[in-house]
Structures are given as C-alpha cells and as structure tokens.
Motif scaffolding. Structure first.
Motif, PDB file in Angstrom:
ATOM      1  N   ILE A 115      27.856  64.980  73.984  1.00 27.61           N
ATOM      2  CA  ILE A 115      26.560  65.542  74.380  1.00 27.61           C
ATOM      3  C   ILE A 115      26.207  65.113  75.805  1.00 27.61           C
ATOM      4  O   ILE A 115      25.775  65.926  76.638  1.00 27.61           O
ATOM      5  CB  ILE A 115      25.452  65.088  73.407  1.00 27.61           C
ATOM      6  N   CYS A 116      26.416  63.824  76.091  1.00 26.21           N
ATOM      7  CA  CYS A 116      26.086  63.276  77.411  1.00 26.21           C
ATOM      8  C   CYS A 116      27.031  63.801  78.488  1.00 26.21           C
ATOM      9  O   CYS A 116      26.648  63.926  79.652  1.00 26.21           O
ATOM     10  CB  CYS A 116      26.101  61.756  77.370  1.00 26.21           C
ATOM     11  N   LEU A 117      28.266  64.102  78.103  1.00 28.28           N
ATOM     12  CA  LEU A 117      29.227  64.693  79.035  1.00 28.28           C
ATOM     13  C   LEU A 117      28.735  66.068  79.497  1.00 28.28           C
ATOM     14  O   LEU A 117      28.760  66.380  80.702  1.00 28.28           O
ATOM     15  CB  LEU A 117      30.596  64.825  78.362  1.00 28.28           C
ATOM     16  N   PHE A 118      28.256  66.868  78.539  1.00 24.76           N
ATOM     17  CA  PHE A 118      27.721  68.187  78.887  1.00 24.76           C
ATOM     18  C   PHE A 118      26.440  68.065  79.711  1.00 24.76           C
ATOM     19  O   PHE A 118      26.230  68.825  80.662  1.00 24.76           O
ATOM     20  CB  PHE A 118      27.463  69.007  77.622  1.00 24.76           C
ATOM     21  N   SER A 119      25.576  67.116  79.351  1.00 21.80           N
ATOM     22  CA  SER A 119      24.338  66.925  80.113  1.00 21.80           C
ATOM     23  C   SER A 119      24.649  66.504  81.549  1.00 21.80           C
ATOM     24  O   SER A 119      23.981  66.944  82.490  1.00 21.80           O
ATOM     25  CB  SER A 119      23.447  65.880  79.434  1.00 21.80           C
ATOM     26  N   ASN A 120      25.686  65.682  81.686  1.00 22.77           N
ATOM     27  CA  ASN A 120      26.109  65.236  83.017  1.00 22.77           C
ATOM     28  C   ASN A 120      26.554  66.434  83.853  1.00 22.77           C
ATOM     29  O   ASN A 120      26.173  66.575  85.028  1.00 22.77           O
ATOM     30  CB  ASN A 120      27.260  64.228  82.873  1.00 22.77           C
ATOM     31  N   ALA A 121      27.362  67.314  83.253  1.00 22.56           N
ATOM     32  CA  ALA A 121      27.868  68.493  83.973  1.00 22.56           C
ATOM     33  C   ALA A 121      26.726  69.429  84.372  1.00 22.56           C
ATOM     34  O   ALA A 121      26.690  69.941  85.498  1.00 22.56           O
ATOM     35  CB  ALA A 121      28.872  69.236  83.092  1.00 22.56           C
TER      36      ALA A 121
END
Length: 221
Positions: A115-121
């Motif tokens: 989830i945080c990976l997508f939010s980062n992107a």
C-alpha cells in the motif's frame, strides 16, 4: 541511525518477543515492545534534530572539495535535512514490525508495505508535477513511511497485540525536552561553524556533535 538504532533494535527484539508470546506472556510482550519503542525514541529524536540542524556542516565537511562546491553542498544538505524528517518513522517501523513477525504474521506487514509503495509512487507523480524536484521524491518517501508506521500500529492495536503504556506521553515529553535543549545548543554552535580548511572543519564538527551529545545526556539524566 536507521541501521544502528532501528534495525539493531528490531533484530534484538524479535527473538525476545517471540519467546514471550510462545510462553503466553502477552502482557510482558506488549511491555517489551513499549520498552523497545522508548529506547528507539530516546535515540532517534535527538538524531533527527541533530541531522536537521547540522545537515550543512556535515555535508560540507564530508564532501565539499574539488568539483563538489558550495552549490552542491546546499542541495545535498537540503536532501539530508528532508530525509531526517522521516527518520523517526523509518526507525520505528523496524521496531513495530517484530510485533507481527513474532506471531508468524508476515502477510500483514507485506500488504501494508505494498500500500505504501503505491502511495509513494502516487506522491512522487504529484510532487513532480508541482515542481518539487528531488525534494518531492524525498517527501514521498517520508510521508509513505509515516503512513506505514501508522497502519502498523493501528493493526497491532486492533488485534490487541499492542497498546501504549499509560505513562507513554510523560516519557515522550522527557525525551523531547532534553532534545530541544540540545537542539538550541547545536543551533548556536552551528552559527559559528567556519568554512575554513578541511582539518579545522572536521575538528569544529566533532566539537559541535560532542557538545550536543553531552548536553542531551546531561539533560536526560
């Protein structure tokens, strides 16, 4: 600080936490994780303030020579300063993750990380279009890391695997006040930092850092 504080605490905490949970000592397990959190904060809060305040002296002392000039020092110092804002979350994520691993739950931290990976992107794209340049990349990482930490703690609390101890806020204040006193001293000393020859800069930086450590240790005591 991430390796020396966060990863070190996480590695030491996991087997101890696993033993407590396996023995059915759940209250002791929660207390142990609170203790790890407290130790992490004792170390990471002053480290965060120190890196924020001393970003320019540190970068200029380490790298400013040859083709690496004042402009480069200013840009990299800015990067270090913004990265340091995320240091508490980077470290505390490593402290909270063993709460899942010790219970054999590797899926939940992985899903949170995705989830945080997508939010980062997504944040990278937003900050890029807003013209934040490389600072936007750093801010994306920092915000995503705090999101990661928040979800980890929330999940542990919901599962009744963690709760903050009653005196947590009191302890936090006892950590923040000495850190702020140290920060004031560092600001005063930093303003006298001279861009002289390399040897003097090294001596001055070591003196400033040592002074900060002494002030923090004495005030904490």
């Amino acid at each position: 600080p991430l390796a020396m504080i966060g990863i070190s605490i996480g590695i030491a905490l996991l087997p101890a936490l696993s033993r407590k949970i396996k023995a059915g000592e759940f209250k002791d397990a929660i207390h142990l994780q609170n203790l790890a959190l407290e130790i992490g904060l004792i170390l990471v809060i002053p480290a965060t303030l120190s890196l924020t305040i001393l970003a320019q002296p540190i970068i200029s002392t380490l790298f400013e020579r040859g083709a690496f000039g004042a402009d480069e020092s200013a840009a990299v110092s800015k990067a270090l300063m913004f990265y340091s804002f995320g240091l508490p979350s980077f470290v505390l994520v490593k402290v909270m993750e063993p709460g899942f691993f010790a219970r054999g739950d590797t899926k939940t931290p992985m899903m949170i990380a995705i989830i945080c990976l997508f939010s980062n992107a997504i944040l990278n794209a937003i900050f890029y279009f807003l013209g934040f340049n490389y600072v936007g990349i750093i801010l994306s990482s920092v915000i995503s890391s705090y999101l990661n930490l928040s979800i980890l703690i929330s999940k542990l609390v919901v599962k009744k695997h963690f709760e903050f101890e009653k005196d947590f806020v009191k302890k936090l204040i006892k950590i923040i006040l000495p850190s702020l006193l140290m920060a004031l001293v560092l600001v005063q000393l930093r303003d006298h930092f001279e861009k002289s020859d390399a040897l003097n800069k090294i001596v001055e930086l070591i003196t400033i850092i040592t002074s900060g450590i002494i002030v923090y240790a004495a005030a904490s005591f």
